[in-house]
Enzyme design. Structure first.
Site, PDB file in Angstrom:
ATOM      1  N   LYS A   1       7.034   1.096   8.854  1.00  0.00           N
ATOM      2  CA  LYS A   1       5.934   1.156   7.886  1.00  0.00           C
ATOM      3  C   LYS A   1       4.673   1.647   8.593  1.00  0.00           C
ATOM      4  O   LYS A   1       4.601   1.668   9.810  1.00  0.00           O
ATOM      5  CB  LYS A   1       5.681  -0.227   7.274  1.00  0.00           C
ATOM      6  CG  LYS A   1       6.730  -0.581   6.225  1.00  0.00           C
ATOM      7  CD  LYS A   1       6.417  -1.865   5.474  1.00  0.00           C
ATOM      8  CE  LYS A   1       5.043  -1.933   4.855  1.00  0.00           C
ATOM      9  NZ  LYS A   1       4.735  -0.844   3.941  1.00  0.00           N
TER      10      LYS A   1
ATOM     11  N   GLY B   1       0.937   5.119   5.618  1.00  0.00           N
ATOM     12  CA  GLY B   1      -0.364   5.119   4.940  1.00  0.00           C
ATOM     13  C   GLY B   1      -1.450   4.441   5.755  1.00  0.00           C
ATOM     14  O   GLY B   1      -2.592   4.306   5.296  1.00  0.00           O
TER      15      GLY B   1
ATOM     16  N   GLU C   1      -0.344  -5.143   6.129  1.00  0.00           N
ATOM     17  CA  GLU C   1       0.971  -5.254   5.463  1.00  0.00           C
ATOM     18  C   GLU C   1       1.878  -6.231   6.200  1.00  0.00           C
ATOM     19  O   GLU C   1       2.588  -7.029   5.581  1.00  0.00           O
ATOM     20  CB  GLU C   1       1.636  -3.876   5.395  1.00  0.00           C
ATOM     21  CG  GLU C   1       0.963  -2.941   4.408  1.00  0.00           C
ATOM     22  CD  GLU C   1       1.484  -1.520   4.467  1.00  0.00           C
ATOM     23  OE1 GLU C   1       1.334  -0.812   3.470  1.00  0.00           O
ATOM     24  OE2 GLU C   1       2.027  -1.109   5.505  1.00  0.00           O
TER      25      GLU C   1
ATOM     26  N   THR D   1       0.849  -1.201   0.000  1.00  0.00           N
ATOM     27  CA  THR D   1       0.000   0.000   0.000  1.00  0.00           C
ATOM     28  C   THR D   1       0.884   1.250   0.000  1.00  0.00           C
ATOM     29  O   THR D   1       1.971   1.243   0.580  1.00  0.00           O
ATOM     30  CB  THR D   1      -0.902  -0.018   1.249  1.00  0.00           C
ATOM     31  OG1 THR D   1      -1.787  -1.136   1.141  1.00  0.00           O
ATOM     32  CG2 THR D   1      -1.741   1.252   1.364  1.00  0.00           C
ATOM     33  N   GLY D   2       0.385   2.311  -0.653  1.00  0.00           N
ATOM     34  CA  GLY D   2       1.115   3.581  -0.691  1.00  0.00           C
ATOM     35  C   GLY D   2       1.401   3.981  -2.124  1.00  0.00           C
ATOM     36  O   GLY D   2       1.070   3.256  -3.067  1.00  0.00           O
TER      37      GLY D   2
ATOM     38  N   LYS E   1      14.586   7.444   1.953  1.00  0.00           N
ATOM     39  CA  LYS E   1      14.069   6.635   3.067  1.00  0.00           C
ATOM     40  C   LYS E   1      15.154   5.807   3.758  1.00  0.00           C
ATOM     41  O   LYS E   1      14.865   5.073   4.689  1.00  0.00           O
ATOM     42  CB  LYS E   1      12.951   5.749   2.559  1.00  0.00           C
ATOM     43  CG  LYS E   1      11.755   6.605   2.176  1.00  0.00           C
ATOM     44  CD  LYS E   1      10.684   5.837   1.522  1.00  0.00           C
ATOM     45  CE  LYS E   1       9.459   6.718   1.322  1.00  0.00           C
ATOM     46  NZ  LYS E   1       8.427   6.015   0.600  1.00  0.00           N
TER      47      LYS E   1
ATOM     48  N   GLY F   1       6.059  -0.766  -0.198  1.00  0.00           N
ATOM     49  CA  GLY F   1       6.898   0.401   0.084  1.00  0.00           C
ATOM     50  C   GLY F   1       7.289   0.408   1.558  1.00  0.00           C
ATOM     51  O   GLY F   1       6.991  -0.529   2.304  1.00  0.00           O
ATOM     52  N   ALA F   2       7.967   1.464   1.982  1.00  0.00           N
ATOM     53  CA  ALA F   2       8.321   1.621   3.402  1.00  0.00           C
ATOM     54  C   ALA F   2       8.535   3.107   3.670  1.00  0.00           C
ATOM     55  O   ALA F   2       8.733   3.896   2.737  1.00  0.00           O
ATOM     56  CB  ALA F   2       9.584   0.844   3.732  1.00  0.00           C
TER      57      ALA F   2
ATOM     58  N   THR G   1       4.316   4.301  -3.759  1.00  0.00           N
ATOM     59  CA  THR G   1       5.295   3.470  -4.466  1.00  0.00           C
ATOM     60  C   THR G   1       4.661   2.126  -4.841  1.00  0.00           C
ATOM     61  O   THR G   1       4.846   1.629  -5.953  1.00  0.00           O
ATOM     62  CB  THR G   1       6.558   3.250  -3.600  1.00  0.00           C
ATOM     63  OG1 THR G   1       6.850   4.455  -2.884  1.00  0.00           O
ATOM     64  CG2 THR G   1       7.754   2.870  -4.451  1.00  0.00           C
TER      65      THR G   1
HETATM   66  C1  5RP Z   1       1.485   2.239   4.145  1.00  0.00           C
HETATM   67  C2  5RP Z   1       2.959   2.083   4.101  1.00  0.00           C
HETATM   68  C3  5RP Z   1       3.658   2.600   2.896  1.00  0.00           C
HETATM   69  O1  5RP Z   1       4.310   1.547   2.277  1.00  0.00           O
HETATM   70  C4  5RP Z   1       4.632   3.662   3.304  1.00  0.00           C
HETATM   71  O2  5RP Z   1       3.927   4.653   4.010  1.00  0.00           O
HETATM   72  C5  5RP Z   1       5.335   4.268   2.092  1.00  0.00           C
HETATM   73  O3  5RP Z   1       4.408   4.985   1.326  1.00  0.00           O
HETATM   74  P1  5RP Z   1       4.835   5.743   0.000  1.00  0.00           P
HETATM   75  O4  5RP Z   1       5.277   4.719  -0.978  1.00  0.00           O
HETATM   76  O5  5RP Z   1       3.583   6.483  -0.423  1.00  0.00           O
HETATM   77  O6  5RP Z   1       5.946   6.704   0.345  1.00  0.00           O
HETATM   78  O7  5RP Z   1       3.585   1.550   4.983  1.00  0.00           O
HETATM   79  O8  5RP Z   1       0.964   1.804   5.368  1.00  0.00           O
END
Ligand code: 5RP
Length: 260
Positions: A102, A105, A111, A33-34, A129, A90-91, A36
């Site tokens: 994490k 989001g 996750e 989720t997110g 990151k 993503g992270a 990326t």
């Molecule tokens: C959601 C997450 C996402 O993977 C993390 O916040 C990274 O988001 P993005 O890719 O939008 O930077 O852990 O719970």
């Protein structure tokens, strides 16, 4: 087309594009989720169309499930799939041991369950990151709404004995109301600035009644793919102990952007 994207989006795209190389015909794949992970879902849909492969996706949020279905990816629940070959997500931060923060989001619970039920977790990020120690990004803790103020107080008391630099906590909000996760819970963000012993902190936080899960992913991630805005990619594999480099030609990728 690629020139319309910011350097960060290009970095996220190239990491996502590289990650789908790990997906093979017949795999059951956890879909993170997110922003990326959303690039990854688009790249995966493209790969399925181009190569005619058959995969089943297990989304980690309603947002990702909606996007995957919209793009024609077959999705199912973790209970149906039972065990996964691979999760790509993503992270918010990763350290030299590929431990992660994490939950930025708000999807950390699904996750973590999905990544833990996978043979391999591949994380896709941009270079911003990477940290020497986790903690600059606030650590999300998912807690049930019942008695949340007591849970918050207990977490703050627990933090007194933890090796961290900051101890402020804030309830995550969505405008005027608490942010609600897909599982109907609240999120408390811990502003720790630096976490010196993430393994210990993760175990201790999960002992607090009312806490469902925290956003520290310890010994779960196998590979981090770091994308850069100029198309460069670094792959860090913690099991192999290797760091390798690759590149995606963003001009050649323009036909992909046009389709996505
Ligand atoms: C959601 C997450 C996402 O993977 C993390 O916040 C990274 O988001 P993005 O890719 O939008 O930077 O852990 O719970």
């Amino acid at each position: 087309m690629s020139s319309d994207l910011s350097p960060i989006d290009k970095a996220k795209f190239v990491a996502a594009r590289k990650a789908v190389d790990y997906v093979q015909d017949g795999m059951r794949v956890g879909l993170g989720t997110g922003s990326t992970a959303a690039w990854m879902v688009r790249c995966l849909a493209e790969k399925i169309r181009d190569e005619g492969i058959d995969i089943i996706g297990v989304p980690t949020s309603t947002r990702t499930a909606d996007l995957a279905r919209e793009l024609g990816i077959t999705v199912t629940s973790l209970d149906e799939a039972k065990w996964l070959d691979l999760t790509i997500d993503g992270a918010d931060e990763f350290d030299p041991e590929l431990n992660l923060t994490k939950g930025g989001g708000g999807a950390l619970l699904q996750e973590k369950i999905v990544a833990t039920a996978s043979d391999r977790m591949v994380v896709i990020t941009d270079a911003g990151k990477e940290v020497t120690a986790l903690g600059a990004f606030p650590l999300p803790v998912e807690m049930i709404p019942f008695g949340w103020q007591t849970t918050k107080a207990l977490i703050e008391e627990t933090l007194i004995n933890m090796d961290v630099l900051g101890r402020d906590t804030t309830l995550r909000m969505n405008d005027e109301a608490p942010f609600i996760t897909d599982e109907g819970n609240y999120i408390l963000d811990l502003h720790l600035r630096r976490i010196n012993n993430p393994r210990q902190l993760s175990l201790v936080l999960n002992q607090v009644p009312g806490v469902v899960e925290n956003g520290l992913f310890i010994d779960i991630c196998d590979v981090v793919i770091v994308g850069h805005g100029d198309g460069r990619i670094e792959l860090r594999d913690i099991n192999e102990g290797t760091v390798s480099e690759d590149r995606i030609d963003l001009l050649e990728a323009d036909n992909i952007f046009a389709d996505l």
